[in-house]
Write a protein that holds these residues in place. Structure first.
Motif, PDB file in Angstrom:
ATOM      1  N   LYS A 108      19.689  65.870  -9.195  1.00  0.00           N
ATOM      2  CA  LYS A 108      19.361  65.134  -8.322  1.00  0.00           C
ATOM      3  C   LYS A 108      18.030  65.386  -7.444  1.00  0.00           C
ATOM      4  O   LYS A 108      17.509  65.018  -6.660  1.00  0.00           O
ATOM      5  CB  LYS A 108      20.475  65.561  -6.939  1.00  0.00           C
ATOM      6  CG  LYS A 108      21.828  64.883  -7.297  1.00  0.00           C
ATOM      7  CD  LYS A 108      22.802  65.079  -6.082  1.00  0.00           C
ATOM      8  CE  LYS A 108      22.512  63.941  -5.004  1.00  0.00           C
ATOM      9  NZ  LYS A 108      23.809  64.465  -3.873  1.00  0.00           N
ATOM     10  N   ILE A 109      17.256  66.460  -8.381  1.00  0.00           N
ATOM     11  CA  ILE A 109      15.861  66.690  -7.844  1.00  0.00           C
ATOM     12  C   ILE A 109      14.949  65.492  -7.286  1.00  0.00           C
ATOM     13  O   ILE A 109      14.394  65.581  -6.343  1.00  0.00           O
ATOM     14  CB  ILE A 109      15.315  67.722  -8.785  1.00  0.00           C
ATOM     15  CG1 ILE A 109      13.967  68.020  -8.223  1.00  0.00           C
ATOM     16  CG2 ILE A 109      14.850  67.130 -10.268  1.00  0.00           C
ATOM     17  CD1 ILE A 109      13.497  69.563  -8.601  1.00  0.00           C
ATOM     18  N   LEU A 110      15.092  64.420  -8.311  1.00  0.00           N
ATOM     19  CA  LEU A 110      14.054  63.292  -8.095  1.00  0.00           C
ATOM     20  C   LEU A 110      14.623  62.548  -6.770  1.00  0.00           C
ATOM     21  O   LEU A 110      13.743  62.090  -5.876  1.00  0.00           O
ATOM     22  CB  LEU A 110      13.871  62.584  -9.320  1.00  0.00           C
ATOM     23  CG  LEU A 110      13.051  62.976 -10.406  1.00  0.00           C
ATOM     24  CD1 LEU A 110      13.082  62.074 -11.633  1.00  0.00           C
ATOM     25  CD2 LEU A 110      11.739  63.502  -9.877  1.00  0.00           C
ATOM     26  N   GLU A 111      15.910  62.493  -6.834  1.00  0.00           N
ATOM     27  CA  GLU A 111      16.532  61.563  -5.627  1.00  0.00           C
ATOM     28  C   GLU A 111      16.088  62.074  -4.487  1.00  0.00           C
ATOM     29  O   GLU A 111      15.742  61.604  -3.398  1.00  0.00           O
ATOM     30  CB  GLU A 111      18.034  61.533  -5.757  1.00  0.00           C
ATOM     31  CG  GLU A 111      18.929  60.771  -4.715  1.00  0.00           C
ATOM     32  CD  GLU A 111      20.294  60.996  -4.952  1.00  0.00           C
ATOM     33  OE1 GLU A 111      20.837  61.066  -6.029  1.00  0.00           O
ATOM     34  OE2 GLU A 111      20.829  60.884  -3.963  1.00  0.00           O
ATOM     35  N   ILE A 112      16.455  63.727  -4.282  1.00  0.00           N
ATOM     36  CA  ILE A 112      16.006  64.397  -3.062  1.00  0.00           C
ATOM     37  C   ILE A 112      14.587  64.132  -2.908  1.00  0.00           C
ATOM     38  O   ILE A 112      14.092  64.022  -1.658  1.00  0.00           O
ATOM     39  CB  ILE A 112      16.434  65.759  -3.203  1.00  0.00           C
ATOM     40  CG1 ILE A 112      18.042  65.996  -3.326  1.00  0.00           C
ATOM     41  CG2 ILE A 112      16.078  66.504  -2.068  1.00  0.00           C
ATOM     42  CD1 ILE A 112      18.909  65.204  -2.257  1.00  0.00           C
ATOM     43  N   PHE A 113      13.630  64.609  -3.868  1.00  0.00           N
ATOM     44  CA  PHE A 113      12.352  64.555  -3.828  1.00  0.00           C
ATOM     45  C   PHE A 113      11.873  63.115  -3.062  1.00  0.00           C
ATOM     46  O   PHE A 113      11.094  63.211  -2.090  1.00  0.00           O
ATOM     47  CB  PHE A 113      11.779  64.681  -4.874  1.00  0.00           C
ATOM     48  CG  PHE A 113      10.038  64.450  -5.059  1.00  0.00           C
ATOM     49  CD1 PHE A 113       9.332  65.571  -4.301  1.00  0.00           C
ATOM     50  CD2 PHE A 113       9.505  63.209  -5.318  1.00  0.00           C
ATOM     51  CE1 PHE A 113       7.867  65.482  -4.410  1.00  0.00           C
ATOM     52  CE2 PHE A 113       8.106  63.120  -5.260  1.00  0.00           C
ATOM     53  CZ  PHE A 113       7.451  64.191  -4.742  1.00  0.00           C
ATOM     54  N   PHE A 114      12.309  61.996  -3.623  1.00  0.00           N
ATOM     55  CA  PHE A 114      12.000  60.708  -3.061  1.00  0.00           C
ATOM     56  C   PHE A 114      12.474  60.354  -1.826  1.00  0.00           C
ATOM     57  O   PHE A 114      11.975  59.542  -0.940  1.00  0.00           O
ATOM     58  CB  PHE A 114      12.228  59.437  -4.257  1.00  0.00           C
ATOM     59  CG  PHE A 114      11.296  59.696  -5.662  1.00  0.00           C
ATOM     60  CD1 PHE A 114       9.980  59.221  -4.944  1.00  0.00           C
ATOM     61  CD2 PHE A 114      11.757  59.940  -6.557  1.00  0.00           C
ATOM     62  CE1 PHE A 114       9.056  59.390  -6.235  1.00  0.00           C
ATOM     63  CE2 PHE A 114      10.999  59.836  -7.821  1.00  0.00           C
ATOM     64  CZ  PHE A 114       9.493  59.635  -7.485  1.00  0.00           C
TER      65      PHE A 114
END
Ligand code: FE2
Length: 182
Positions: free
Chosen positions: A90-96
């Protein structure tokens, strides 16, 4: 003269309002227009509708208040992110998701024809909640209490409200090591 556009964006029940010299001219939740309950994105339609209903021109808006302050409790946000998502899918989802919140100013300037001198204010989420109760109350002095789950990494605040100022005197901050709520 002050004309303030207030927005609740990327948070449950996205909405907008227009306040002119302390008087609310228009306020609406995005779900009333897009028909999606508790919608939590960018309230573009609400902003347009508030501008239409209040009969003002976009470039007359002097200030824009946003329902979050990305730097509030930043060390906790940062630690939570690293502890829970650094090695996660989920790192990208949270980052965006976070990026959208901090770049909202660019989106607003792109989508609307605000004047060059409009000022942006990122308001701590709990201060925004207390403001919505304290300022219209006409109380000179009050104690502010917010319980939210959560805003800007806090779930509860107690504030001293006096002479049109709000000062948080106690707050509960989510520990990055206690529980996973995202
Ligand atoms: Fe909230």
């Amino acid at each position: 003269m002050k004309i303030i556009l207030g927005i609740n964006s990327y948070h449950a029940d996205s909405s907008a309002c227009i306040v002119k010299n302390g008087k609310v001219l228009a306020a609406i939740e995005e779900e009333r227009i897009n028909r999606i309950k508790h919608w939590a994105g960018f309230p573009e339609k609400s902003i347009k509708e508030c501008i239409r209903l209040s009969g003002i021109n976009c470039n007359e808006i002097t200030d824009i208040a946003i329902n979050t302050k990305p730097t509030s409790n930043l060390p906790h946000k940062f630690l939570f992110f690293f502890k829970n998502y650094f090695f996660s899918k989920k790192i990208l989802e949270i980052f965006f998701r976070y990026k959208k919140r901090i770049t909202i100013k660019n989106l607003l300037l792109k989508e609307f024809n605000f004047g060059n001198r409009v000022r942006f204010h990122f308001i701590d989420h709990h201060i925004a909640h207390i403001s919505s109760a304290y300022y219209p109350s006409n109380f000179e002095k009050a104690v502010g209490l917010t319980i939210d789950g959560s805003g800007d990494f806090s779930t509860l605040t107690i504030s001293e409200c006096s002479k049109n100022q709000i000062k948080i005197i106690k707050k509960n901050i989510i520990s990055p090591f206690s529980w996973n709520f995202l």
